[in-house]
Design a protein around this motif. Structure first.
Motif, PDB file in Angstrom:
ATOM      1  N   ALA A   1       0.851  -1.193   0.000  1.00 34.72           N
ATOM      2  CA  ALA A   1       0.000   0.000   0.000  1.00 34.72           C
ATOM      3  C   ALA A   1       0.883   1.239   0.000  1.00 34.72           C
ATOM      4  O   ALA A   1       1.891   1.304   0.696  1.00 34.72           O
ATOM      5  CB  ALA A   1      -0.912  -0.006   1.218  1.00 34.72           C
ATOM      6  N   LEU A   2       0.501   2.204  -0.793  1.00 37.48           N
ATOM      7  CA  LEU A   2       1.237   3.460  -0.862  1.00 37.48           C
ATOM      8  C   LEU A   2       0.607   4.488   0.070  1.00 37.48           C
ATOM      9  O   LEU A   2      -0.606   4.464   0.300  1.00 37.48           O
ATOM     10  CB  LEU A   2       1.226   3.998  -2.292  1.00 37.48           C
ATOM     11  CG  LEU A   2       1.914   3.139  -3.343  1.00 37.48           C
ATOM     12  CD1 LEU A   2       1.680   3.713  -4.736  1.00 37.48           C
ATOM     13  CD2 LEU A   2       3.400   3.044  -3.044  1.00 37.48           C
ATOM     14  N   PRO A   3       1.397   5.396   0.613  1.00 37.87           N
ATOM     15  CA  PRO A   3       0.820   6.441   1.470  1.00 37.87           C
ATOM     16  C   PRO A   3      -0.023   7.394   0.635  1.00 37.87           C
ATOM     17  O   PRO A   3       0.108   7.464  -0.591  1.00 37.87           O
ATOM     18  CB  PRO A   3       2.053   7.142   2.040  1.00 37.87           C
ATOM     19  CG  PRO A   3       3.161   6.844   1.087  1.00 37.87           C
ATOM     20  CD  PRO A   3       2.843   5.507   0.484  1.00 37.87           C
ATOM     21  N   ASP A   4      -0.888   8.143   1.318  1.00 35.15           N
ATOM     22  CA  ASP A   4      -1.704   9.137   0.631  1.00 35.15           C
ATOM     23  C   ASP A   4      -0.809  10.173  -0.040  1.00 35.15           C
ATOM     24  O   ASP A   4       0.258  10.521   0.479  1.00 35.15           O
ATOM     25  CB  ASP A   4      -2.644   9.844   1.610  1.00 35.15           C
ATOM     26  CG  ASP A   4      -3.735   8.920   2.128  1.00 35.15           C
ATOM     27  OD1 ASP A   4      -4.009   7.906   1.457  1.00 35.15           O
ATOM     28  OD2 ASP A   4      -4.303   9.215   3.193  1.00 35.15           O
ATOM     29  N   LEU A   5      -1.241  10.660  -1.190  1.00 34.73           N
ATOM     30  CA  LEU A   5      -0.525  11.702  -1.904  1.00 34.73           C
ATOM     31  C   LEU A   5      -0.875  13.041  -1.272  1.00 34.73           C
ATOM     32  O   LEU A   5      -2.050  13.385  -1.122  1.00 34.73           O
ATOM     33  CB  LEU A   5      -0.922  11.699  -3.384  1.00 34.73           C
ATOM     34  CG  LEU A   5      -0.279  12.760  -4.264  1.00 34.73           C
ATOM     35  CD1 LEU A   5       1.219  12.528  -4.367  1.00 34.73           C
ATOM     36  CD2 LEU A   5      -0.902  12.734  -5.645  1.00 34.73           C
ATOM     37  N   VAL A   6       0.136  13.796  -0.862  1.00 32.38           N
ATOM     38  CA  VAL A   6      -0.065  15.104  -0.257  1.00 32.38           C
ATOM     39  C   VAL A   6       0.521  16.149  -1.186  1.00 32.38           C
ATOM     40  O   VAL A   6       1.694  16.078  -1.558  1.00 32.38           O
ATOM     41  CB  VAL A   6       0.608  15.183   1.135  1.00 32.38           C
ATOM     42  CG1 VAL A   6       0.436  16.565   1.731  1.00 32.38           C
ATOM     43  CG2 VAL A   6       0.059  14.109   2.045  1.00 32.38           C
TER      44      VAL A   6
END
Length: 193
Positions: A1-6
């Protein structure tokens, strides 16, 4: 899983697009754009000497392209067209040409030169229309601008196509073209130029 894009920073929509109110023109960020410039299709084209009786620009290698861009901006130019042709900034071509590695493998030197070109265009406020394929790539014959004979997809060069018309109908050719589009979008898509 990738972290949320900020995403941070000021909103920006300066990419030139076809104008929504009048598709004959361009706009960026809601403002009308009237590009003024020239075609920088080649930094060293010997054909223009014979065809147009022009004086040949001294070959300054990779410095030539940026010098043209500087002169364009100094003269009030706001836009140019640059070709991704084998002799200019092309990324994919036959292995017989210096720096090229065949289908699906991109020219590292030209990619880096395109990085520098777009960075300098951005600094100068010049917009660039990239012509991904030049007209000669799909022309067969023995003339000066009939480059099919050198195309990496041409069976005679180790490719899989028998004619340039197949560039527009062959699923594998289309897949390679889409791969190039994705590469160009990923590497250069955030350039304001």
């Amino acid at each position: 899983a990738l972290p949320d894009l900020v995403v941070s920073g000021q909103p920006w929509d300066g990419i030139i697009k076809v104008d929504k109110m009048d598709p004959r023109f361009f706009s960026a960020g809601g403002a009308f754009i009237w590009p003024a410039g020239c075609n920088l299709n080649s930094t060293y084209d010997v054909r223009s000497v014979s065809a147009l009786k022009t004086k040949l620009t001294p070959d300054r290698g990779s410095l030539t392209r940026l010098a043209f861009l500087e002169r364009l901006a100094a003269g009030g130019g706001t836009a140019c067209e640059a070709w991704l042709s084998p002799w200019n900034l092309g990324l994919e071509w036959s292995t017989g040409w210096p720096g090229f590695r065949g289908p699906g493998r991109y020219h590292d030197g030209h990619a880096a030169a395109l990085d520098r070109f777009l960075d300098r265009a951005e600094q100068l406020g010049v917009r660039v229309n990239l012509s991904i394929f030049n007209h000669g790539m799909a022309r067969a014959g023995d003339g000066e601008e009939e480059d099919w004979r050198f195309h990496p997809y041409n069976r005679r060069n180790g490719g899989w196509l028998d004619s340039p018309a197949q560039l527009f109908t062959d699923p594998r050719a289309f897949a390679y073209q889409q791969r190039l589009f994705r590469y160009l979008g990923a590497r250069y898509g955030d350039s304001p130029a």
